[in-house]
Motif scaffolding. Structure first.
Motif, PDB file in Angstrom:
ATOM      1  N   MET A   1     -17.986 -27.982   5.830  1.00 24.48           N
ATOM      2  CA  MET A   1     -18.308 -26.586   5.639  1.00 24.48           C
ATOM      3  C   MET A   1     -17.110 -25.878   4.992  1.00 24.48           C
ATOM      4  SD  MET A   1     -19.546 -23.827   8.460  1.00 24.48           S
ATOM      5  CE  MET A   1     -18.089 -23.014   9.025  1.00 24.48           C
ATOM      6  N   THR A   2     -17.356 -25.122   3.943  1.00 21.97           N
ATOM      7  CA  THR A   2     -16.314 -24.373   3.259  1.00 21.97           C
ATOM      8  C   THR A   2     -16.177 -22.999   3.895  1.00 21.97           C
ATOM      9  OG1 THR A   2     -16.879 -25.479   1.224  1.00 21.97           O
ATOM     10  CG2 THR A   2     -15.578 -23.492   1.028  1.00 21.97           C
ATOM     11  N   THR A   3     -14.931 -22.598   4.160  1.00 23.13           N
ATOM     12  CA  THR A   3     -14.710 -21.274   4.710  1.00 23.13           C
ATOM     13  C   THR A   3     -14.139 -20.372   3.633  1.00 23.13           C
ATOM     14  OG1 THR A   3     -12.515 -21.890   5.461  1.00 23.13           O
ATOM     15  CG2 THR A   3     -14.310 -22.152   7.037  1.00 23.13           C
ATOM     16  N   THR A   4     -14.484 -19.110   3.711  1.00 27.50           N
ATOM     17  CA  THR A   4     -13.978 -18.132   2.750  1.00 27.50           C
ATOM     18  C   THR A   4     -12.584 -17.716   3.183  1.00 27.50           C
ATOM     19  OG1 THR A   4     -16.223 -17.355   2.373  1.00 27.50           O
ATOM     20  CG2 THR A   4     -14.434 -15.910   1.664  1.00 27.50           C
ATOM     21  N   PRO A   5     -11.611 -17.780   2.278  1.00 26.58           N
ATOM     22  CA  PRO A   5     -10.255 -17.391   2.657  1.00 26.58           C
ATOM     23  C   PRO A   5     -10.152 -15.883   2.880  1.00 26.58           C
ATOM     24  CG  PRO A   5     -10.379 -17.826   0.306  1.00 26.58           C
ATOM     25  CD  PRO A   5     -11.711 -18.200   0.889  1.00 26.58           C
ATOM     26  N   ASP A   6      -9.166 -15.487   3.645  1.00 24.62           N
ATOM     27  CA  ASP A   6      -8.896 -14.071   3.883  1.00 24.62           C
ATOM     28  C   ASP A   6      -8.249 -13.493   2.627  1.00 24.62           C
ATOM     29  OD1 ASP A   6      -8.253 -11.557   4.779  1.00 24.62           O
ATOM     30  OD2 ASP A   6      -6.782 -12.232   6.251  1.00 24.62           O
ATOM     31  N   LEU A   7      -8.893 -12.544   2.000  1.00 26.04           N
ATOM     32  CA  LEU A   7      -8.391 -11.949   0.763  1.00 26.04           C
ATOM     33  C   LEU A   7      -7.821 -10.547   0.993  1.00 26.04           C
ATOM     34  CD1 LEU A   7     -11.316 -13.022  -1.608  1.00 26.04           C
ATOM     35  CD2 LEU A   7      -9.149 -14.191  -1.199  1.00 26.04           C
ATOM     36  N   THR A   8      -7.633 -10.185   2.263  1.00 21.11           N
ATOM     37  CA  THR A   8      -7.190  -8.839   2.605  1.00 21.11           C
ATOM     38  C   THR A   8      -5.859  -8.464   1.967  1.00 21.11           C
ATOM     39  OG1 THR A   8      -8.281  -9.118   4.725  1.00 21.11           O
ATOM     40  CG2 THR A   8      -6.779  -7.259   4.525  1.00 21.11           C
ATOM     41  N   HIS A   9      -4.917  -9.371   1.950  1.00 19.99           N
ATOM     42  CA  HIS A   9      -3.569  -9.036   1.497  1.00 19.99           C
ATOM     43  C   HIS A   9      -3.146  -9.775   0.232  1.00 19.99           C
ATOM     44  CE1 HIS A   9      -3.054  -6.706   5.106  1.00 19.99           C
ATOM     45  NE2 HIS A   9      -3.438  -7.741   5.830  1.00 19.99           N
ATOM     46  N   VAL A  10      -4.094 -10.292  -0.523  1.00 22.85           N
ATOM     47  CA  VAL A  10      -3.719 -10.990  -1.752  1.00 22.85           C
ATOM     48  C   VAL A  10      -3.359  -9.976  -2.835  1.00 22.85           C
ATOM     49  CG1 VAL A  10      -5.125 -13.019  -1.228  1.00 22.85           C
ATOM     50  CG2 VAL A  10      -6.072 -11.192  -2.649  1.00 22.85           C
ATOM     51  N   LEU A  11      -2.592 -10.428  -3.793  1.00 28.33           N
ATOM     52  CA  LEU A  11      -2.196  -9.594  -4.922  1.00 28.33           C
ATOM     53  C   LEU A  11      -3.192  -9.815  -6.060  1.00 28.33           C
ATOM     54  CD1 LEU A  11      -0.188  -7.749  -6.396  1.00 28.33           C
ATOM     55  CD2 LEU A  11       1.097  -9.820  -7.014  1.00 28.33           C
ATOM     56  N   TRP A  12      -3.981  -8.792  -6.349  1.00 26.15           N
ATOM     57  CA  TRP A  12      -4.961  -8.868  -7.427  1.00 26.15           C
ATOM     58  C   TRP A  12      -4.268  -8.528  -8.738  1.00 26.15           C
ATOM     59  CZ3 TRP A  12      -9.470 -11.135  -6.718  1.00 26.15           C
ATOM     60  CH2 TRP A  12      -9.976 -11.212  -5.414  1.00 26.15           C
ATOM     61  N   ARG A  13      -4.532  -9.325  -9.764  1.00 27.90           N
ATOM     62  CA  ARG A  13      -3.908  -9.125 -11.068  1.00 27.90           C
ATOM     63  C   ARG A  13      -4.979  -9.072 -12.141  1.00 27.90           C
ATOM     64  NH1 ARG A  13       1.274 -13.083 -10.933  1.00 27.90           N
ATOM     65  NH2 ARG A  13       2.390 -11.923  -9.352  1.00 27.90           N
ATOM     66  N   LYS A  14      -4.587  -8.508 -13.294  1.00 27.99           N
ATOM     67  CA  LYS A  14      -5.523  -8.409 -14.406  1.00 27.99           C
ATOM     68  C   LYS A  14      -4.768  -8.536 -15.715  1.00 27.99           C
ATOM     69  CE  LYS A  14      -5.524  -3.471 -13.441  1.00 27.99           C
ATOM     70  NZ  LYS A  14      -6.361  -2.343 -13.103  1.00 27.99           N
ATOM     71  N   ALA A  15      -5.521  -8.691 -16.781  1.00 33.09           N
ATOM     72  CA  ALA A  15      -4.924  -8.802 -18.108  1.00 33.09           C
ATOM     73  C   ALA A  15      -4.174  -7.520 -18.446  1.00 33.09           C
ATOM     74  CB  ALA A  15      -6.011  -9.074 -19.145  1.00 33.09           C
ATOM     75  N   SER A  16      -3.134  -7.640 -19.258  1.00 32.69           N
ATOM     76  CA  SER A  16      -2.302  -6.473 -19.576  1.00 32.69           C
ATOM     77  C   SER A  16      -3.098  -5.351 -20.241  1.00 32.69           C
ATOM     78  CB  SER A  16      -1.109  -6.873 -20.438  1.00 32.69           C
ATOM     79  OG  SER A  16      -1.536  -7.471 -21.631  1.00 32.69           O
ATOM     80  N   LEU A  17      -4.075  -5.666 -21.067  1.00 29.11           N
ATOM     81  CA  LEU A  17      -4.885  -4.618 -21.689  1.00 29.11           C
ATOM     82  C   LEU A  17      -5.741  -3.866 -20.668  1.00 29.11           C
ATOM     83  CD1 LEU A  17      -6.190  -6.130 -25.062  1.00 29.11           C
ATOM     84  CD2 LEU A  17      -4.481  -4.333 -24.747  1.00 29.11           C
ATOM     85  N   SER A  18      -5.967  -4.477 -19.522  1.00 30.29           N
ATOM     86  CA  SER A  18      -6.797  -3.863 -18.477  1.00 30.29           C
ATOM     87  C   SER A  18      -6.011  -2.971 -17.536  1.00 30.29           C
ATOM     88  CB  SER A  18      -7.481  -4.949 -17.645  1.00 30.29           C
ATOM     89  OG  SER A  18      -8.334  -5.726 -18.437  1.00 30.29           O
ATOM     90  N   GLU A  19      -4.712  -2.913 -17.685  1.00 25.81           N
ATOM     91  CA  GLU A  19      -3.867  -2.179 -16.735  1.00 25.81           C
ATOM     92  C   GLU A  19      -4.333  -0.744 -16.489  1.00 25.81           C
ATOM     93  OE1 GLU A  19      -1.552  -3.273 -14.648  1.00 25.81           O
ATOM     94  OE2 GLU A  19      -1.929  -5.276 -15.428  1.00 25.81           O
ATOM     95  N   THR A  20      -4.792  -0.050 -17.504  1.00 19.00           N
ATOM     96  CA  THR A  20      -5.225   1.333 -17.327  1.00 19.00           C
ATOM     97  C   THR A  20      -6.741   1.477 -17.242  1.00 19.00           C
ATOM     98  OG1 THR A  20      -5.228   1.696 -19.708  1.00 19.00           O
ATOM     99  CG2 THR A  20      -3.188   2.220 -18.526  1.00 19.00           C
TER     100      THR A  20
END
Length: 120
Positions: A1-20
């Motif tokens: 069985m696969t468990t979903t990891p805790d994503l509460t404190h992860v650092l979300w990142r995006k492409a530089s053009l998406s910053e704004t």
């Protein structure tokens, strides 16, 4: 069985053009050699979680290095106003839907090999 990891404190990142940008493809590197992907327009939707190797293959597909069939992560460009990201195995949950602008900003970062989007 696969468990979903805790994503509460992860650092979300995006492409530089998406910053704004309000909406974008966001990526987080999760302990356990996993990568989470979400749509920043609706963070209440579950993120897709993949092994890092699967994410790497997907990025290689977007760069034209491997065929689409080699990637578990599928991109559907056929919708007139959206790009749909889904899991070919159907285990990641509901597809994520991005505007063309959001997807182009993400794709720009992938093609430029921006480190915040690449599997370490």
């Amino acid at each position: 069985m696969t468990t979903t990891p805790d994503l509460t404190h992860v650092l979300w990142r995006k492409a530089s053009l998406s910053e704004t940008a309000q909406g974008c493809v966001e990526v987080a590197f999760v302990p356990g050699d996993l990568v989470a992907v979400r749509d920043s327009k609706d963070v209440s939707k579950p993120a897709h979680v993949y092994p890092r190797a699967t994410w790497g293959t997907f990025l290689d597909h977007l760069r034209g290095l491997v065929p689409a069939e080699a990637s578990r992560i599928a991109v559907d460009y056929t919708a007139e106003t959206a790009v749909v990201l889904s899991d070919r195995e159907g285990t990641a949950g509901a597809p994520h839907v991005y505007t063309h602008r959001e997807w182009l900003f993400f794709l720009d970062g992938v093609l430029k090999r921006e480190p915040q989007l690449a599997a370490a």
